[in-house]
Scaffold this active site. Structure first.
Site, mmCIF file in Angstrom:
data_model
loop_
_atom_site.group_PDB
_atom_site.id
_atom_site.type_symbol
_atom_site.label_atom_id
_atom_site.label_comp_id
_atom_site.label_asym_id
_atom_site.label_seq_id
_atom_site.Cartn_x
_atom_site.Cartn_y
_atom_site.Cartn_z
ATOM 1 N N SER A 1 17.196 4.073 3.529
ATOM 2 C CA SER A 1 17.630 5.194 2.688
ATOM 3 C C SER A 1 18.289 4.594 1.447
ATOM 4 O O SER A 1 19.482 4.732 1.216
ATOM 5 C CB SER A 1 18.603 6.086 3.455
ATOM 6 O OG SER A 1 19.781 5.395 3.772
ATOM 7 N N HIS B 1 16.608 7.224 9.602
ATOM 8 C CA HIS B 1 16.721 6.114 10.547
ATOM 9 C C HIS B 1 16.164 6.433 11.930
ATOM 10 O O HIS B 1 16.266 5.625 12.845
ATOM 11 C CB HIS B 1 18.184 5.678 10.685
ATOM 12 C CG HIS B 1 18.716 5.048 9.426
ATOM 13 N ND1 HIS B 1 20.037 4.773 9.233
ATOM 14 C CD2 HIS B 1 18.092 4.657 8.288
ATOM 15 C CE1 HIS B 1 20.221 4.221 8.037
ATOM 16 N NE2 HIS B 1 19.048 4.156 7.443
ATOM 17 N N GLU C 1 23.980 9.478 10.098
ATOM 18 C CA GLU C 1 24.788 8.654 11.004
ATOM 19 C C GLU C 1 26.027 9.383 11.509
ATOM 20 O O GLU C 1 26.753 9.982 10.714
ATOM 21 C CB GLU C 1 25.257 7.381 10.274
ATOM 22 C CG GLU C 1 24.113 6.491 9.868
ATOM 23 C CD GLU C 1 24.521 5.425 8.856
ATOM 24 O OE1 GLU C 1 25.663 4.937 8.908
ATOM 25 O OE2 GLU C 1 23.680 5.094 7.998
ATOM 26 N N GLU D 1 19.513 1.712 13.784
ATOM 27 C CA GLU D 1 20.781 0.994 13.894
ATOM 28 C C GLU D 1 21.309 0.994 15.324
ATOM 29 O O GLU D 1 22.457 0.647 15.573
ATOM 30 C CB GLU D 1 21.802 1.602 12.935
ATOM 31 C CG GLU D 1 21.332 1.460 11.487
ATOM 32 C CD GLU D 1 22.295 2.017 10.461
ATOM 33 O OE1 GLU D 1 23.299 2.645 10.854
ATOM 34 O OE2 GLU D 1 22.051 1.814 9.265
ATOM 35 N N ASP E 1 27.798 9.721 8.008
ATOM 36 C CA ASP E 1 27.063 9.424 6.773
ATOM 37 C C ASP E 1 25.939 10.445 6.682
ATOM 38 O O ASP E 1 24.966 10.386 7.444
ATOM 39 C CB ASP E 1 26.485 7.998 6.794
ATOM 40 C CG ASP E 1 25.682 7.696 5.523
ATOM 41 O OD1 ASP E 1 25.639 8.557 4.622
ATOM 42 O OD2 ASP E 1 25.100 6.597 5.439
ATOM 43 N N GLU F 1 30.446 10.117 4.288
ATOM 44 C CA GLU F 1 29.742 9.301 3.291
ATOM 45 C C GLU F 1 28.567 10.090 2.726
ATOM 46 O O GLU F 1 27.895 10.818 3.462
ATOM 47 C CB GLU F 1 29.259 8.033 4.008
ATOM 48 C CG GLU F 1 28.499 7.051 3.144
ATOM 49 C CD GLU F 1 28.009 5.864 3.995
ATOM 50 O OE1 GLU F 1 28.691 5.469 4.958
ATOM 51 O OE2 GLU F 1 26.918 5.349 3.700
ATOM 52 N N ASP G 1 28.088 5.902 -1.290
ATOM 53 C CA ASP G 1 27.140 4.807 -1.001
ATOM 54 C C ASP G 1 26.044 4.853 -2.068
ATOM 55 O O ASP G 1 26.099 4.111 -3.061
ATOM 56 C CB ASP G 1 26.589 4.989 0.418
ATOM 57 C CG ASP G 1 25.416 4.079 0.734
ATOM 58 O OD1 ASP G 1 25.167 3.132 -0.032
ATOM 59 O OD2 ASP G 1 24.713 4.300 1.747
ATOM 60 N N LYS H 1 27.616 -2.809 -0.003
ATOM 61 C CA LYS H 1 26.456 -3.479 0.602
ATOM 62 C C LYS H 1 26.048 -4.573 -0.372
ATOM 63 O O LYS H 1 25.670 -4.275 -1.514
ATOM 64 C CB LYS H 1 25.306 -2.496 0.747
ATOM 65 C CG LYS H 1 25.536 -1.373 1.746
ATOM 66 C CD LYS H 1 24.512 -0.288 1.498
ATOM 67 C CE LYS H 1 24.404 0.689 2.648
ATOM 68 N NZ LYS H 1 23.577 1.856 2.252
ATOM 69 N N HIS I 1 26.596 -2.967 6.628
ATOM 70 C CA HIS I 1 25.264 -3.532 6.889
ATOM 71 C C HIS I 1 24.197 -2.690 6.190
ATOM 72 O O HIS I 1 24.508 -1.699 5.532
ATOM 73 C CB HIS I 1 25.012 -3.528 8.409
ATOM 74 C CG HIS I 1 24.918 -2.123 8.985
ATOM 75 N ND1 HIS I 1 24.362 -1.846 10.208
ATOM 76 C CD2 HIS I 1 25.304 -0.913 8.483
ATOM 77 C CE1 HIS I 1 24.415 -0.553 10.429
ATOM 78 N NE2 HIS I 1 24.979 0.039 9.413
ATOM 79 N N LYS J 1 31.142 -1.011 8.673
ATOM 80 C CA LYS J 1 30.106 -0.150 9.266
ATOM 81 C C LYS J 1 28.948 -1.057 9.628
ATOM 82 O O LYS J 1 28.335 -1.658 8.756
ATOM 83 C CB LYS J 1 29.707 0.879 8.212
ATOM 84 C CG LYS J 1 28.544 1.739 8.598
ATOM 85 C CD LYS J 1 28.379 2.876 7.636
ATOM 86 C CE LYS J 1 27.075 2.749 6.901
ATOM 87 N NZ LYS J 1 26.507 4.050 6.519
HETATM 88 O O1 2PG Z 1 22.867 4.645 4.255
HETATM 89 C C1 2PG Z 1 23.453 3.671 4.739
HETATM 90 O O2 2PG Z 1 24.671 3.647 4.674
HETATM 91 C C2 2PG Z 1 22.706 2.486 5.294
HETATM 92 C C3 2PG Z 1 23.345 1.713 6.380
HETATM 93 O O3 2PG Z 1 23.759 2.445 7.476
HETATM 94 O O4 2PG Z 1 21.370 2.757 5.528
HETATM 95 P P1 2PG Z 1 20.259 2.023 4.646
HETATM 96 O O5 2PG Z 1 20.462 0.570 4.801
HETATM 97 O O6 2PG Z 1 18.944 2.526 5.195
HETATM 98 O O7 2PG Z 1 20.468 2.467 3.232
HETATM 99 MG MG MG Z 2 24.878 5.509 3.531
#
Ligand code: 2PG
Ligand code: MG
Length: 446
Positions: free
Chosen positions: A51, A164, A173, A214, A251, A302, A329, A354, A382, A405
């Protein structure tokens, strides 16, 4: 005293991530004299998102039909072995900021699209590790200094949805946070027990115990309330008090639900389960979250809204920002410029970090610092596509972010981080600190 540790050799190769997709691994050797005797070799592997935010640094994939379904990263690997090696061989591995500047310059774009953020990041992280090895100190201490001592509270994702998983849960999440634990290892134990009880409860209800990317369970449920109610049951069955010992984080990954032409969020799973289309606009989304907060001990949300709805984010923050943590994010993509904009507008009150969203360690650490200096929290994270590399565990401790996370405890790629944190906690011993990150934030929520 060791002041100069030249980068001697860089080598990249293609390896696999937790989704079975190829990714970049970089090996850096640094040291003077005969490499075999005085050299330090360290590795890093780059994670990958599903995502992904629209404003993230660019992950270079070959797109060649037939090779890993177009996902091979041979160009990025090649860029490391040629252009990036040329840029930094001979440079001092102990000067991370200079290394990262040279890497960014070798790429030359704002979003690392020419060489690839996956190529650049692999080198950046591997150099930092080689430097720590050269100095013979743990990575978290090299990155954070001699006063580094704060273990993060896990944000453990135990129920998956959205991009996911293939289930009908629309929010991505659902996470538990052991805010009432005495220390990190107790926090992990509490989370694992809850995870196991959640599995038992799902089985009792004849719901699927298959897992998402995850490692969180991914049953078909009618809506988010059901997901939260199941988690609360699991917390109680494990003998913990929801809201006191265990708080909940969500999230929503709302950018994935957003339909740009219509300007609304579409909930495909809820629509399917209810047999009618469920749309919510920006203000209905805020009301929806308010409803969830009233019913459940949610402390952190989030990506409650999509990545470019600054106005909506401002409103969301006005309404909920003094009650809970609002994490950007896709909104901030670990980018200082976007975070600066958010701080100015008072949009969100925390940033998700990230490393591959921005492409170098220095830039990621700069973003954490900018957040902390402006009263925003930082959560080290992660990606949904992960590997055995546990770099972010050390980074979470080094930055004193206080939150990490990193998924469910049933996959080795996620446990690599938890296990590294358990090691660090042991190393720090009595000097280690573990704190509820929301203390003094909202009396009602925790
Ligand atoms: O959205 C998120 O926060 C992440 C990690 O949980 O997902 P992705 O790495 O798919 O962006
Ligand atoms: Mg996110």
């Amino acid at each position: 005293m060791l002041r100069y540790l030249p980068v001697r050799r860089i080598h990249a190769r293609q390896v696999l991530d937790s989704r079975g997709n190829p990714t970049v691994e970089v090996e850096v050797t640094a040291g003077e004299g005969i490499v075999g005797i005085h050299g330090y070799t360290a590795r890093a592997i780059v994670p990958s998102g599903a995502s992904t935010g629209r404003f993230e640094a660019v992950e270079l994939r070959d797109g060649e039909k037939g090779k890993y379904l177009g996902l091979s990263v041979e160009k990025a690997v090649n860029n490391v072995n040629t252009k990036l090696a040329e840029a930094i061989v001979g440079e001092n591995a102990l000067d991370q900021m200079n290394i990262d500047r040279l890497l960014a310059e070798a790429d030359g774009t704002d979003n690392k699209s020419s060489i690839g953020a996956n190529a650049v990041l692999g080198v950046s992280l591997a150099v930092a590790r080689a430097a720590a090895e050269g100095l013979r100190i743990p990575l978290y201490q090299y990155l954070g200094g001699c006063h580094t001592r704060k273990l993060p509270v896990p944000m453990m994702n135990i129920l998956n949805g959205g991009r996911h998983a293939d289930n009908t849960v629309d929010l991505q999440e659902f996470m538990i946070m052991p805010v009432g634990a005495e220390d990190f290892s107790e926090g992990i134990r509490m989370c694992v027990e809850i995870y196991q009880f959640l599995k038992i409860i799902l089985k009792e209800k004849n719901l699927s115990t298959a897992v998402g990317d995850e490692g969180g369970f991914a049953p078909d449920l009618e809506d988010s309330r059901d997901a939260l109610a199941l988690i609360i049951q699991a917390v109680e069955r494990a003998g913990y008090e929801p809201g006191k010992q265990i708080a909940i984080a969500i999230d929503a990954a709302a950018s994935e639900l957003y339909e740009e032409e219509k300007g609304v969020y579409y909930f495909p799973g809820e629509s399917k389960m209810k047999g009618k289309d469920v749309f919510r606009d920006s203000s209905e989304m805020i009301e929806y979250y308010e409803g969830l907060l009233e019913e459940f001990p949610v402390v952190s949300l989030e990506d409650g809204l999509e990545e470019d709805d600054w106005e909506g984010w401002k409103k969301l923050t006005e309404r909920l920002g003094d009650k809970i943590q609002l994490v950007g994010d896709d909104l901030f993509v670990t980018n200082k410029k976007r975070l600066t904009c958010g701080i100015r507008l008072q949009a969100a009150n925390a940033v998700l970090v990230k490393v591959n969203q921005i492409g170098t360690l220095t830039e990621a650490m700069d973003t954490v610092r900018l957040a902390q200096e402006n009263g925003y929290r930082a959560v080290i994270s992660h990606r949904s596509g992960e590997t055995e590399d546990s770099f972010i565990a050390d980074l979470a401790v080094a930055t004193g972010a206080g939150q990490i996370k990193t998924g469910a405890p049933c996959r080795s790629d996620r446990n690599a981080k938890y296990n590294q944190l358990l090691r660090i906690a042991e190393q720090l011993g009595e000097n280690g600190e573990y704190q509820n990150p929301f203390k003094g934030f909202s009396e009602e929520t925790v």
